[in-house]
Design an enzyme around this catalytic site. Sequence first.
Site, PDB file in Angstrom:
ATOM      1  N   GLN A  90      34.734  -1.835   4.441  1.00  0.00           N
ATOM      2  CA  GLN A  90      35.725  -1.867   3.185  1.00  0.00           C
ATOM      3  C   GLN A  90      37.188  -1.932   4.097  1.00  0.00           C
ATOM      4  O   GLN A  90      38.149  -3.254   3.833  1.00  0.00           O
ATOM      5  CB  GLN A  90      35.845  -0.562   2.376  1.00  0.00           C
ATOM      6  CG  GLN A  90      36.889  -0.736   1.194  1.00  0.00           C
ATOM      7  CD  GLN A  90      36.314  -1.835   0.429  1.00  0.00           C
ATOM      8  OE1 GLN A  90      35.001  -2.033  -0.066  1.00  0.00           O
ATOM      9  NE2 GLN A  90      36.916  -2.702  -0.378  1.00  0.00           N
ATOM     10  N   ALA A 118      -0.191   4.445   5.452  1.00  0.00           N
ATOM     11  CA  ALA A 118       0.357   5.494   5.928  1.00  0.00           C
ATOM     12  C   ALA A 118       1.163   5.948   6.048  1.00  0.00           C
ATOM     13  O   ALA A 118       1.253   5.471   7.157  1.00  0.00           O
ATOM     14  CB  ALA A 118      -0.886   5.765   6.787  1.00  0.00           C
ATOM     15  N   ARG A 134      45.761  -4.701  11.971  1.00  0.00           N
ATOM     16  CA  ARG A 134      45.538  -5.575  10.438  1.00  0.00           C
ATOM     17  C   ARG A 134      47.348  -5.172   9.606  1.00  0.00           C
ATOM     18  O   ARG A 134      46.900  -4.284   8.748  1.00  0.00           O
ATOM     19  CB  ARG A 134      44.440  -5.514   9.608  1.00  0.00           C
ATOM     20  CG  ARG A 134      44.564  -6.350   8.757  1.00  0.00           C
ATOM     21  CD  ARG A 134      44.383  -7.463   8.678  1.00  0.00           C
ATOM     22  NE  ARG A 134      43.807  -8.947   7.761  1.00  0.00           N
ATOM     23  CZ  ARG A 134      44.328  -9.632   8.067  1.00  0.00           C
ATOM     24  NH1 ARG A 134      44.278 -10.811   8.429  1.00  0.00           N
ATOM     25  NH2 ARG A 134      44.282 -10.965   6.245  1.00  0.00           N
ATOM     26  N   PRO A 190      -0.817   0.377   6.695  1.00  0.00           N
ATOM     27  CA  PRO A 190       0.313  -0.009   5.706  1.00  0.00           C
ATOM     28  C   PRO A 190      -0.346   0.680   4.630  1.00  0.00           C
ATOM     29  O   PRO A 190       0.732   1.420   3.412  1.00  0.00           O
ATOM     30  CB  PRO A 190      -1.181  -0.974   5.240  1.00  0.00           C
ATOM     31  CG  PRO A 190      -0.882  -1.497   6.552  1.00  0.00           C
ATOM     32  CD  PRO A 190      -1.085  -0.641   7.460  1.00  0.00           C
ATOM     33  N   GLY A 199      37.377  -9.149   3.922  1.00  0.00           N
ATOM     34  CA  GLY A 199      36.502 -10.751   4.015  1.00  0.00           C
ATOM     35  C   GLY A 199      35.850  -9.981   6.145  1.00  0.00           C
ATOM     36  O   GLY A 199      34.603 -10.346   5.869  1.00  0.00           O
ATOM     37  N   GLU A 204      11.555   7.411  10.938  1.00  0.00           N
ATOM     38  CA  GLU A 204      11.184   9.181  11.433  1.00  0.00           C
ATOM     39  C   GLU A 204      11.224  10.047  10.270  1.00  0.00           C
ATOM     40  O   GLU A 204      11.888  10.898  10.811  1.00  0.00           O
ATOM     41  CB  GLU A 204      11.225   9.188  13.046  1.00  0.00           C
ATOM     42  CG  GLU A 204      11.273   8.196  14.300  1.00  0.00           C
ATOM     43  CD  GLU A 204      11.761   8.169  15.815  1.00  0.00           C
ATOM     44  OE1 GLU A 204      11.701   9.690  15.887  1.00  0.00           O
ATOM     45  OE2 GLU A 204      11.233   7.097  16.355  1.00  0.00           O
TER      46      GLU A 204
HETATM   47  C1  LIG Z   1      12.159  -0.944  11.532  1.00  0.00           C
HETATM   48  C2  LIG Z   1      11.692  -0.381  11.407  1.00  0.00           C
HETATM   49  C3  LIG Z   1      10.956   0.742  13.169  1.00  0.00           C
HETATM   50  C4  LIG Z   1       9.578   1.062  12.856  1.00  0.00           C
HETATM   51  N1  LIG Z   1       9.314   1.809  13.689  1.00  0.00           N
HETATM   52  C5  LIG Z   1       7.848   2.851  13.230  1.00  0.00           C
HETATM   53  C6  LIG Z   1       7.238   3.100  15.030  1.00  0.00           C
HETATM   54  O1  LIG Z   1       7.568   2.422  16.290  1.00  0.00           O
HETATM   55  N2  LIG Z   1       6.096   3.928  15.226  1.00  0.00           N
HETATM   56  C7  LIG Z   1       5.610   3.887  13.819  1.00  0.00           C
HETATM   57  O2  LIG Z   1       4.635   4.559  14.238  1.00  0.00           O
HETATM   58  N3  LIG Z   1       6.620   3.819  12.512  1.00  0.00           N
HETATM   59  C8  LIG Z   1       7.567   3.315  12.605  1.00  0.00           C
HETATM   60  N4  LIG Z   1       8.226   2.611  11.352  1.00  0.00           N
HETATM   61  C9  LIG Z   1       7.916   3.467  10.312  1.00  0.00           C
HETATM   62  C10 LIG Z   1       8.979   4.084   9.547  1.00  0.00           C
HETATM   63  O3  LIG Z   1       8.428   5.435  10.000  1.00  0.00           O
HETATM   64  C11 LIG Z   1       8.098   4.381   7.413  1.00  0.00           C
HETATM   65  O4  LIG Z   1       8.177   3.211   7.352  1.00  0.00           O
HETATM   66  C12 LIG Z   1       8.825   5.770   6.799  1.00  0.00           C
HETATM   67  O5  LIG Z   1       7.630   6.863   7.595  1.00  0.00           O
HETATM   68  C13 LIG Z   1       8.165   5.518   5.933  1.00  0.00           C
HETATM   69  O6  LIG Z   1       7.180   5.104   5.710  1.00  0.00           O
HETATM   70  P1  LIG Z   1       6.758   3.789   4.559  1.00  0.00           P
HETATM   71  O7  LIG Z   1       7.357   2.696   4.963  1.00  0.00           O
HETATM   72  O8  LIG Z   1       5.266   3.555   4.147  1.00  0.00           O
HETATM   73  O9  LIG Z   1       7.131   4.595   2.816  1.00  0.00           O
HETATM   74  P2  LIG Z   1       6.972   5.369   2.047  1.00  0.00           P
HETATM   75  O10 LIG Z   1       5.903   6.578   3.456  1.00  0.00           O
HETATM   76  O11 LIG Z   1       5.471   4.252   0.501  1.00  0.00           O
HETATM   77  O12 LIG Z   1       7.555   5.593   1.186  1.00  0.00           O
HETATM   78  C14 LIG Z   1       8.745   4.777   0.675  1.00  0.00           C
HETATM   79  C15 LIG Z   1       9.426   5.482  -0.411  1.00  0.00           C
HETATM   80  O13 LIG Z   1       9.084   6.568  -1.268  1.00  0.00           O
HETATM   81  C16 LIG Z   1       9.542   8.130  -0.718  1.00  0.00           C
HETATM   82  N5  LIG Z   1       8.666   8.668  -0.964  1.00  0.00           N
HETATM   83  C17 LIG Z   1       7.266   9.124  -0.368  1.00  0.00           C
HETATM   84  N6  LIG Z   1       6.400  10.102  -0.906  1.00  0.00           N
HETATM   85  C18 LIG Z   1       7.720  10.945  -1.316  1.00  0.00           C
HETATM   86  C19 LIG Z   1       7.562  12.436  -2.191  1.00  0.00           C
HETATM   87  N7  LIG Z   1       6.236  12.976  -1.236  1.00  0.00           N
HETATM   88  N8  LIG Z   1       8.718  12.708  -2.888  1.00  0.00           N
HETATM   89  C20 LIG Z   1       9.687  12.073  -2.481  1.00  0.00           C
HETATM   90  N9  LIG Z   1       9.886  10.554  -2.336  1.00  0.00           N
HETATM   91  C21 LIG Z   1       9.369  10.073  -1.527  1.00  0.00           C
HETATM   92  C22 LIG Z   1       9.966   7.976   0.592  1.00  0.00           C
HETATM   93  O14 LIG Z   1      11.403   8.816   1.325  1.00  0.00           O
HETATM   94  C23 LIG Z   1      10.297   6.177   0.055  1.00  0.00           C
HETATM   95  O15 LIG Z   1      12.047   6.648  -0.140  1.00  0.00           O
HETATM   96  C24 LIG Z   1       8.954   2.036  11.106  1.00  0.00           C
HETATM   97  C25 LIG Z   1       9.911   1.544  10.439  1.00  0.00           C
HETATM   98  C26 LIG Z   1      10.609   0.166  10.402  1.00  0.00           C
HETATM   99  C27 LIG Z   1      11.215  -0.302   9.079  1.00  0.00           C
END
Ligand SMILES: Cc1cc2nc3c(=O)[nH]c(=O)nc-3n(C[C@H](O)[C@H](O)[C@H](O)COP(=O)(O)OP(=O)(O)OC[C@H]3O[C@@H](n4cnc5c(N)ncnc54)[C@H](O)[C@@H]3O)c2cc1C
Length: 387
Positions: free
Chosen positions: A344, A135, A276, A133, A348, A371
């Site tokens: 697009q 990290a 189409r 949450p 529809g 990733e």
């Molecule tokens: C469907 C799905 C599958 C996933 N599978 C895995 C998995 O198998 N294992 C795993 O460990 N994780 C997994 N993830 C997690 C995924 O890797 C993270 O959601 C992703 O790395 C982003 O982290 P966050 O969601 O905490 O976003 P945040 O880090 O909170 O980022 C929020 C926004 O702020 C931006 N941001 C953050 N820091 C900066 C900065 N310094 N400068 C500019 N912009 C910044 C980000 O680019 C983003 O736009 C998964 C996520 C999803 C949605």
Amino acid sequence: MTDYLSTGALPDEYAQLAKTVRDFTRSVVAPVAAEHDANHTFPYEVIAGMAELGLFGLPFPEQYGGQGGDYFALCLALEELAKADQSVAITLEAGVSLGAMPVYRFGNEEQKQEWLPQLTSGKALAAFGLTEPGAGSDAGGTRTTALEDGADWVINGSKQFITNSGTDITKLVTVTAVTGVKDGGKKEISTILVPTSTPGFTAEPAYDKVGWHASDTHPLSFDDVRVPQENLLGERGRGYANFLRILDEGRIAIAALSVGAAQGCVDESVRYAKEREAFGRPIGANQAIAFKIARMEARAHTARTAYYDAAALMLSGKPFKKQASIAKLAASEAAMDNARDATQIFGGYGFMNEYAVARHYRDSKILEIGEGTTEVQLMLIAREAGL
Ligand SMILES: Cc1cc2nc3c(=O)[nH]c(=O)nc-3n(C[C@H](O)[C@H](O)[C@H](O)COP(=O)(O)OP(=O)(O)OC[C@H]3O[C@@H](n4cnc5c(N)ncnc54)[C@H](O)[C@@H]3O)c2cc1C
């Protein structure tokens, strides 16, 4: 693999593999993709078919039950699968590149013997538990702890958004956890193998996602999860660095998957634009549509050459971090842009969930987030450029 491959001139063994997976995708994956998407069901029968083809063992040596191929072979398979169904492709990507690969790269012989044959056969899945949450992009913000207690580690904390973590065949989660404090006060982060049968481990109810409906994603909780000290994966305190290496190569795989999505949108659009009719002729006879498709094709091709290049560098043992980030950036944007344009072109119908382009439209957004987000790729590329 040669240092540089033209996309039209794959050596025979790669071309054959791509064709096999393409045929499988058309005959087994595509027909059920819309149904699994609509029902949010994990496609066990498709995954079993992929296992039978040996896809989960592609980049691993035969001594661990693998196919003796390489990472580029995995990428080609991902590209083909993702043309029709990104959920199925991400299940393979996460199972191999994030699940089994850490055990192969950093495990000792005993750990490899115990886990790899199950994982490479596709009979079991492993998940990669890094994100928490607090990290995500800042993965060093890990709060989950693993404390030594006698001969065990006792793990407490939570992970979120973890792919493949709650299926009936998920047997293992590799987690990063804080195992102490380094000199200078920094967190010591290590990686630990947690069999999913361990008491105190819970895969919470699956997320309700925008896309990737047939891919399995859960929050995980660890409540006094006790595993033997032998479950430490790799060197103590190297967990974060090791996971970063896994993410670097994983970006090439995600780029390949994204190229598949981008190409799938092109293929669907070409077919539809010929079929189409509006104003008495196929919509593809209008230059506005033909040029849109030409641009989509150019995006897919450019992104493909970027991931081929990154894979070639990686396989020849050269630095590839920057090229992996470039490939991931270009390919994820190509997928999202092509999905938007394809929708697009379908008018529809493109807004109807049952259509493949609508699924790509919902599925592709995560490619710019998982990733390493787009912003993280830009940070890495800028850093490599000396900024
Ligand atoms: C469907 C799905 C599958 C996933 N599978 C895995 C998995 O198998 N294992 C795993 O460990 N994780 C997994 N993830 C997690 C995924 O890797 C993270 O959601 C992703 O790395 C982003 O982290 P966050 O969601 O905490 O976003 P945040 O880090 O909170 O980022 C929020 C926004 O702020 C931006 N941001 C953050 N820091 C900066 C900065 N310094 N400068 C500019 N912009 C910044 C980000 O680019 C983003 O736009 C998964 C996520 C999803 C949605």
